[in-house]
Design a protein around this motif. Sequence first.
Motif, PDB file in Angstrom:
ATOM      1  N   GLU A 121      31.359  19.394  76.046  1.00 52.16           N
ATOM      2  CA  GLU A 121      32.791  19.316  76.318  1.00 52.16           C
ATOM      3  C   GLU A 121      32.999  19.497  77.806  1.00 52.16           C
ATOM      4  N   ARG A 139      34.388  14.326  76.393  1.00 47.94           N
ATOM      5  CA  ARG A 139      33.425  14.765  75.383  1.00 47.94           C
ATOM      6  C   ARG A 139      32.230  13.812  75.372  1.00 47.94           C
ATOM      7  N   GLU A 169      45.095  20.301  66.534  1.00 50.21           N
ATOM      8  CA  GLU A 169      43.720  20.702  66.796  1.00 50.21           C
ATOM      9  C   GLU A 169      43.378  20.387  68.246  1.00 50.21           C
ATOM     10  N   VAL A 170      43.015  21.403  68.978  1.00 55.11           N
ATOM     11  CA  VAL A 170      42.705  21.255  70.404  1.00 55.11           C
ATOM     12  C   VAL A 170      41.270  20.766  70.548  1.00 55.11           C
ATOM     13  N   ARG A 171      41.059  19.800  71.421  1.00 55.99           N
ATOM     14  CA  ARG A 171      39.724  19.324  71.715  1.00 55.99           C
ATOM     15  C   ARG A 171      39.644  18.957  73.186  1.00 55.99           C
ATOM     16  N   ALA A 172      38.425  18.840  73.688  1.00 53.38           N
ATOM     17  CA  ALA A 172      38.223  18.468  75.083  1.00 53.38           C
ATOM     18  C   ALA A 172      38.516  16.981  75.273  1.00 53.38           C
ATOM     19  N   ARG A 173      39.164  16.663  76.357  1.00 49.99           N
ATOM     20  CA  ARG A 173      39.455  15.256  76.634  1.00 49.99           C
ATOM     21  C   ARG A 173      38.178  14.512  77.044  1.00 49.99           C
ATOM     22  N   ARG A 226      42.060  19.106  78.225  1.00 48.43           N
ATOM     23  CA  ARG A 226      42.268  19.423  76.825  1.00 48.43           C
ATOM     24  C   ARG A 226      43.340  18.487  76.271  1.00 48.43           C
ATOM     25  N   ASP A 233      44.434  23.709  79.767  1.00 49.61           N
ATOM     26  CA  ASP A 233      42.984  23.844  79.870  1.00 49.61           C
ATOM     27  C   ASP A 233      42.500  25.189  79.351  1.00 49.61           C
ATOM     28  N   THR A 257      38.860  25.003  72.561  1.00 48.96           N
ATOM     29  CA  THR A 257      38.667  23.787  71.778  1.00 48.96           C
ATOM     30  C   THR A 257      38.225  24.133  70.362  1.00 48.96           C
TER      31      THR A 257
END
Length: 364
Positions: free
Chosen positions: A209, A69, A63-67, A213, A265, A269
């Motif tokens: 965000e 946040r 699962e991709v998420r913003a580093r 990433r 990047d 997300t």
Amino acid sequence: MPMNLHNTSALRPAFSLSVMLGAAWLLAACSPAGLPPPTPSVRPVLVATVKQAPLGGLPFAGEVRARERAELAFAVPGVVREVLVDVGASVRRGQLLARIDAAPQQAQLASSEADGRRLQALLAEAQRREKRLQAARDSGAATDAEWTAVQAEVQSAGEAVAAAQAQRAAAAWNHAQTELRAPFEGRVALRQLEVGQAVGAGTVVIGLEGRGREMWLAVPGSLPLAAGQTLALTGSSGSATSRVLQVSPRVEAGGSRRVLMSAPDAWATGEAVSVQLWPRDPAAVALLVPLRAVQMDAAHPAQGQVLRLPANGQVPEHVPVTLGALQGEQVEVRSGLKAGDQVVLAGGLALAAGQAVTPVSRLR
């Protein structure tokens, strides 16, 4: 000479003895002591072969998420008066995002400021009296008691001013908390407020965000990964170079381990992506068997048993195995088997102890 059918009394003892001897012989012949136990019949069983697969070639879901946040909330309760952004909007650092009704906080601030001015005036008056009394005391016109009293008055007034200043600072902070501002440049990912809505202190209303990433993966615990390691990562948006940011020291149920990795990047997300990891060591492999072949240990999820066919016989044997991560309908086996072993998939529950089997590719 014809036999007299009506005179059979002389034959009865001999006939009865013959029947009894014959029955005794049959019972002796059928008893367990008389014959060895019957040999179990050969039964067909469905088998599968233990296969070897490169660890890097196995798919994993991430699962991709913003580093960077942030989950923003008002520190004071109130009614929303203005919302200036929506989901997907780009924001800059310090930009105003939303505001609640500041009238209560403004009134508190004004009251604390007025109290501060009044107490400051009282302190100034006490300090002037202290100065006049100092001159009188030097000339001998004031007593020690008068001097002690005026000093206590000055000290009390100073403490009251300090308390008023702290109260004003708290009121000013509360007033500032009626506004939400972006802590960094980024994108609005969450909005949970509308004009006129009452919000409580600490309730998350806006999510941001920022840059960078990252991605969490659940991988087999035996996969040789370490923080800082560089890997080639393949996903739905193409291939990229990734770096291991963190490896969980805890092995979860099923033998998997959580790994935090950097992601491109350009990847969106909040999306679940299917990726493949390729470790530096191309010889790193996993042994896979169908999950149907394993009898799990309920008390120890990473342990189980399989029925294996020995290479030099037809009688299956129970083999304890240590399990790794699930890969679809396959499960990784870390110990107990080797590539090429045959394990029973179906038909094993009907086998008697020591019963020979015939391996087949399907059961009718």
